[in-house]
Design an enzyme around this catalytic site. Structure first.
Site, PDB file in Angstrom:
ATOM      1  N   ASP A 400     -24.665  41.713  51.154  1.00 35.92           N
ATOM      2  CA  ASP A 400     -25.018  43.277  51.663  1.00 35.92           C
ATOM      3  C   ASP A 400     -25.648  43.145  52.887  1.00 35.92           C
ATOM      4  O   ASP A 400     -26.914  42.370  52.848  1.00 35.92           O
ATOM      5  CB  ASP A 400     -25.731  43.697  50.342  1.00 35.92           C
ATOM      6  CG  ASP A 400     -26.255  45.275  50.498  1.00 35.92           C
ATOM      7  OD1 ASP A 400     -25.079  45.723  50.306  1.00 35.92           O
ATOM      8  OD2 ASP A 400     -27.279  45.364  50.645  1.00 35.92           O
ATOM      9  N   GLU A 429     -20.674  42.292  54.728  1.00 31.15           N
ATOM     10  CA  GLU A 429     -20.823  43.588  54.623  1.00 31.15           C
ATOM     11  C   GLU A 429     -21.529  44.142  55.873  1.00 31.15           C
ATOM     12  O   GLU A 429     -22.806  44.333  55.532  1.00 31.15           O
ATOM     13  CB  GLU A 429     -20.919  44.172  53.337  1.00 31.15           C
ATOM     14  CG  GLU A 429     -20.857  45.821  53.348  1.00 31.15           C
ATOM     15  CD  GLU A 429     -22.368  46.429  52.998  1.00 31.15           C
ATOM     16  OE1 GLU A 429     -21.894  47.721  52.636  1.00 31.15           O
ATOM     17  OE2 GLU A 429     -23.515  46.069  53.127  1.00 31.15           O
TER      18      GLU A 429
END
Lengths: 662, 662
Positions: A400, A429
């Site tokens: 993330d 990401e």
């Protein structure tokens, strides 16, 4: 293997050190430059998958007219070496480019370098041939030089047969009874060359100053079909486990779970990102940690570590793998806030600073302080967490927002995890500056989210995929085309209905070797929280849903996943060729690998039928006329090099995935 | 100057070393990459001339959202350092490129690097501004952070005025009696920023792993008009000396003399390269050495060392310089063959090998053996020779066939000579593979012969000059456009008569900052030894001519040389823009430097008049309408942005050299 060299020159020193009178051996006369593939001149590894062939090219030249030889030498992760010959690929006078290849057959870090040397025998033979051809008489001086070279070659030769042949030629050249023309024939004969070639003396051998590196991963690093689901909407980890047979049958490879850790209570977000949670609201899984544990704990509602181990083991039996989210932020209730207050940024007034990017605020999470004096312990704790999940059978991490954490941390973490298990993959990401996304690829991320979601027109798709496939990025940046995510419901999907979902599915799954969908996609879920937003209404990030694998798009998804597995052409990125369609509502492209050619035609328009002529160029290498078998509909057409009429219509047929039958 | 940093991070280590747990300070969070200009990533110096501005650009970014600052730091050859700020040149979200500049004001090797750091105060100020603008209340936590930053800034500040201002702001932020909005105004005020900017804290400062280098030469390395003459045809060195006033008046800068050493008797070549010399034939000056001496001697017919010293001194008084040939091969009678037999390649049968490139043979010369065990002494002897001529006042060497000698030798020799006199220039005469020619530029040659002689059509010239000016080569490869040489009489000149000579003169002298002609050019000498050859009939290489400065082209040459000196635009290479002419018989290009714009139009056709429309694009920056003053004819025209009619006719007017008058 052992590389014989008669002397090993150091490569040329940097320009600034030559001013001193050289000591030791004379610097090499050979220049080796601009090797490809190489990322930033070798500063970072190229990426390949097991079984790939690495096609190498390089400039090799020296002063003067002497003939050169060059090889690419590789060292696999276990230290085994091999080499293969390079050949000049531009053989005219101006040519200095050489090319060759080697195959990488196991995962890990490979090293490769170029070695080149002067071929004294070939140089001598070439000069002699030109003199003989020019009718020059008295070549006894030349032959006496040849004797010296042959003597050295015989001494050097490790092959008894070759050695005997060289010694025979040597004797003939020295025999006063043999006529000079016969000596010329022997000296210029192919047998002698071949014998010497078997084990040539590497005169003045030199190599690249530093070897290049290749990070070789298992195929899944490049090719895979991903399905994202929130386990809390599927009955927890054991509920997910019950879905695995169907997910496997649908042809998925990776099941990605958002964070499975305990969720903070303090400042918990309510439904639709409300500032205050109502009683019973579950909170966002990305607000990690509560009194029961943090990054190494599992949310009680989802199950236990045993459930996770059971899930990963069952997945493996079905040929599936489980990807976990790797998100570093902490809720206000995370144990680290009290156990390691020094890992967080505290203001002079004693308050902690929640995450924000003004005017946006994330009141339910705190970022760690990477500049903490105790940063080493923080790094170690994060590594320990990752290794714990690897131990539980997790093989993939979806990371993330890696771009808001130090690059050096990721480089270190990925290498440390790979020391334990080289098969673990990391998906970045990072939706940010291209340079930053590229850098994350360079320092070790196996693959990355992309801008695919926002590339919807024909020219946007063509430009973007061309950049990914051909700009040099393809050496280290592997795309994963997600058609949707819990954060991204593009307005194309919001407005286009089922045809839009079909079009984007085919595009994602055929343009990129890795692609993914987030559950709900198969139900054509398309209602945003408000007009102009890409957030879902009643987002699963903030509430529990009741999910089941019964969406109407699943049959098409399963068919496409099966096609992807059957067709090697759909498992690569840079084998793409965009085709003319004469209509911006239709995009067409071919992918070609070995004997496999697949042509995709997608109607980008989700509202109106579109028709056009797909131009098959000769360069695709198809037969002049061929059977175009649509793997989606099962129909076949007779296509040919040149224009081929195609009509696609929303709600009837959104795309062709055509197999070229020869 | 001293660069203040609060901590100095090492630049990131190569990718492979991060796997160990980091020790010492945390690796920098800032990435600095792709600096320009740089040759091969910094492996070789860029080239500049004294007075040039080096325009630098570079990628700078880090993780997260913090604001960065960057400078370019330079170190001159004497060790003095300076720096100047970089600015982001693509300020949108995706931007990571920064640019700046510095000026090089003395010759020698300069070093330059990029330093970047996180601007903590600007980052804090930016966040605060966004929160204030967003109407966020209770920013006391933020202000308490500001206090810490301001305290550090005040402590760090070396400027008493700035320090007082910072301390004043600090007191205000800490004063409970001051309303918060007033504190915001102070914290966000430009005065405070400016005070802190005067001496900012460089948090997490990092620099390029290795500094880049620039070889800075005097202007003559880039810009000069050359005249080549064989002194034996002008009455020896003292005869040449008598021509210097006229050569200076003609605007030449460099007088280049082929080898002035004794010439071998053995196997001496006769007229027109005959295998056997007739009695009295002087031989080729490139067959160096006889019983009286070799590379450090002067041919008795040409004069003495005193004559040479007198020649160079007189040249200097006229603003001229003398270039000598640097040719390494030896005649059979060169003293080195007996004094240093180990420097030559001897066959096993004892014979020496004369120079050849089968089927071509150069029976009058022997090449040295660069792989001699005694190569160090050979290198030293060649260096001693060069330094001897430098001591005699020679400032330029035209190096014969450098591409057949080791690159490392030249790199070493040039650096050693520059240690003695950094102003000595080296011109490479290498007609070979582009990569090899480029490499000679990279390793130190000041300038190089080119393929200009064989670029005669409009597209050939445009393509070739574009490559030299814009491919990256311009950073290290400086062209010298010779219109003819003793070896090259192109068929364009053989057939085109005086108009061809005029066209090629204008092209050479206006396309390239350095250009040259070999004597005879001004007489339109154009007879080849035989059809299809580029060799002159009765080549001066093998016989003595009677030369005088009375050729009919001299007035035009003098005029062009004067124009070149008056117009800075003609003293650069990469300031060229090719213009549309609508006629391949006409080539047109503009050169622009500062306020100086010159437009050249040349009729390439030596036989027929050619006419066309020269399109002046807006991008040239001329006024919409301007006086086009032809510096060759003295006439003026009214030109404008857009098409301008031009007609040129051989034997009337071959070219315009137009000054744009504003």
């Amino acid at each position: 293997m052992t590389i014989p060299t008669d002397e090993t020159h150091s490569p040329p020193e940097p320009a600034t050190t030559h001013a001193q009178r050289p000591t030791g051996v004379q610097p090499s006369r050979i220049v080796i430059q601009y090797p490809e593939p190489a990322v930033d001149g070798g500063a970072y590894p190229i990426k390949r998958c097991v079984g790939d062939t690495v096609r190498v090219s390089v400039d090799v030249f020296r002063d003067g007219h002497e003939l050169l030889r060059a090889v690419v030498r590789h060292t696999d992760p276990d230290g085994n070496t091999g080499e293969s010959e390079l050949e000049r690929i531009d053989a005219d006078l101006a040519g200095v480019r050489w090319a060759g290849r080697f195959t990488v057959d196991r995962p890990g870090v490979w090293r490769y370098t170029i070695e080149a040397w002067t071929d004294q025998f070939a140089t001598w033979r070439d000069e002699l041939a030109r003199k003989v051809a020019g009718g020059q008489d008295d070549l006894s001086g030349e032959l006496s030089e040849g004797v010296v070279l042959l003597r050295a070659a015989a001494e050097h030769s490790a092959d008894p047969g070759a050695r005997a042949l060289i010694e025979h030629a040597l004797a003939e050249l020295q025999d006063p009874g043999v006529p000079e023309t016969a000596k010329h024939d022997t000296a210029l004969g192919d047998e002698l060359s071949a014998a010497i070639e078997r084990d040539p003396i590497r005169h003045g051998a030199t190599a690249l100053k530093e070897a290049l590196t290749a990070q070789v991963d298992r195929l899944r690093a490049r090719f895979g079909s991903w399905y994202e689901l929130f386990p809390r909407s599927w009955g927890g980890l054991s509920g997910v486990q019950r879905q695995l047979p169907v997910l496997a049958e649908l042809g998925f490879d990776v099941i990605y779970l958002p964070p499975i850790h305990p969720i903070g209570e303090t400042n918990r977000k309510g439904r639709d990102n409300a500032l205050t949670a109502a009683p019973g609201d579950p909170g966002s899984p990305w607000a990690i940690g509560d009194a029961t544990g943090g990054h190494d704990a599992i949310h009680a509602d989802l199950g236990t570590e045993a459930d996770l181990r059971s899930l990963t083991a069952t997945a493996a039996r079905h040929g599936l793998e489980i990807a976990l989210d790797f998100a570093i932020q902490c809720s206000a209730d995370h144990p680290w806030l009290t156990e390691h207050p020094e890992w967080f940024h505290r203001r002079p007034d004693g308050t902690l600073k929640y995450a924000e990017n003004p005017p946006k605020r994330y009141q339910d999470i705190y970022n760690v302080n990477w500049e903490s004096p105790d940063w080493r312990a923080l790094w170690d704790a994060l590594l320990a967490g990752a290794l714990h999940w690897v131990d539980c059978g997790v093989t993939v991490f979806r990371v993330d927002n890696p771009h808001t954490k130090p690059f050096a941390f990721w480089e270190w973490l990925i290498k440390r995890v790979h020391e334990v298990d080289p098969d673990v993959l990391f998906l970045a990401e990072a939706f940010t500056k291209r340079s930053v996304m590229r850098h994350l690829g360079k320092i070790g991320f196996s693959q990355s989210y992309t801008y695919f979601t926002w590339k919807n027109s024909r020219w946007e798709l063509t430009e973007y995929v061309s950049e990914l496939a051909w700009s040099g990025e393809q050496e280290y940046f592997r795309p994963n085309f997600f058609a949707n995510t819990p954060d991204i419901l593009h307005e194309y999907l919001q407005h286009g209905g089922a045809p839009a979902f079909e079009a984007r599915l085919v595009l994602a799954a055929t343009l990129s070797p890795s692609y993914g969908i987030y559950s709900g996609y198969e139900h054509f879920e398309n209602v945003p929280v408000r007009a102009g937003s890409e957030e879902y209404l009643h987002s699963e990030k903030y509430e529990v849903k009741q999910r089941a694998l019964d969406g109407p798009l699943l049959p098409m998804i399963g068919a496409i996943n099966a096609i992807r597995r059957e067709h090697p052409a759909l498992q690569e990125l840079s084998n793409v060729t965009f085709l003319q369609t004469g209509n911006d509502g239709l995009i067409a492209y071919s992918k070609h690998t070995g004997a496999d050619t697949v042509i995709c035609v997608v109607c980008i328009d989700p509202y109106q039928p579109q028709e056009g002529s797909i131009i098959i160029p000769e360069s695709l290498g198809t037969p002049p006329s061929f059977t175009a078998h649509d793997l989606l509909s099962g129909e076949s057409y007779q296509w040919r090099i040149g224009p081929n009429f195609v009509r696609l219509a929303p709600r009837w047929r959104q795309a062709h995935i055509i197999e070229v039958q020869r």
